[in-house]
Design an enzyme around this catalytic site. Structure first.
Site, short mmCIF file in Angstrom:
data_model
loop_
_atom_site.label_atom_id
_atom_site.label_comp_id
_atom_site.label_asym_id
_atom_site.label_seq_id
_atom_site.Cartn_x
_atom_site.Cartn_y
_atom_site.Cartn_z
N ARG A 1 0.88 -1.18 0.00
CA ARG A 1 0.00 0.00 0.00
C ARG A 1 0.90 1.21 0.00
NH1 ARG A 1 -2.65 4.13 0.41
NH2 ARG A 1 -4.66 4.40 1.38
N ASP B 1 -4.04 8.38 -1.15
CA ASP B 1 -5.27 7.63 -1.28
C ASP B 1 -5.79 7.85 -2.70
OD1 ASP B 1 -7.21 5.89 -0.37
OD2 ASP B 1 -8.45 7.45 0.51
N GLU C 1 -11.19 3.90 -5.31
CA GLU C 1 -11.35 2.46 -5.51
C GLU C 1 -11.73 2.22 -6.97
OE1 GLU C 1 -10.42 0.41 -3.16
OE2 GLU C 1 -10.08 2.11 -1.84
N ARG D 1 -1.84 -5.68 3.48
CA ARG D 1 -0.73 -5.10 2.72
C ARG D 1 0.30 -4.48 3.65
NH1 ARG D 1 -4.80 -1.12 -0.26
NH2 ARG D 1 -5.28 -0.88 1.92
#
Length: 138
Positions: A27, A32, A35, A69
């Site tokens: 990650r 961010d 999705e 992750r």
């Protein structure tokens, strides 16, 4: 275990903020991305594919985990930070809770509004704050 660990190899892109190197899911720290099923999610993933394509990626793992992750900063052979590159393209946002604002200055004007002010991340940020753990160093 050392404070940070390095991993190097070709990256298989899972989404805009997750890659797999040598079978290890990573990650990207401090960013961010939407999705895959959200607006700009697919675009973010394919931008990441273009950034990593044909490159040997170096991941500096910081000892934290997020779900299944490891968390780390990934670099291209020329030293560029992959997360920073995706943010510059307006396809991911700085996560100040984890980056301490490291990437915020790279966000293009209006990107938070365009990416729905990070709504793809707001719920996941709250969840990550509860589920991100430090790996014990024994």
């Amino acid at each position: 275990m050392p404070k940070s660990m390095m991993l190097q190899g070709r990256a298989y892109v899972i989404d805009g903020d997750t890659v797999r190197i040598n079978g290890t899911k990573i990650r990207l720290a401090g960013i961010d991305a939407p999705e895959l099923d959200m607006p700009y999610g697919q675009k973010s993933k394919w931008a990441m594919v273009e950034i990593c394509k044909g490159q040997t990626i170096t991941a500096e793992l910081d000892g934290e985990r997020s779900y299944d992750r490891l968390v780390g900063t990934c670099y291209l052979p020329d030293g560029r930070d992959i997360g920073a590159e995706l943010i510059k393209q307006g396809l991911a946002l700085d996560l100040p809770e984890f980056s301490r604002g490291k990437y915020r200055h790279l966000e293009p004007p209006g990107v938070r509004r365009r990416l729905a002010n990070g709504q793809f991340g707001h719920a996941s940020i709250r969840i990550r704050q509860r589920t991100t753990i430090k790996v014990s160093r024994s």
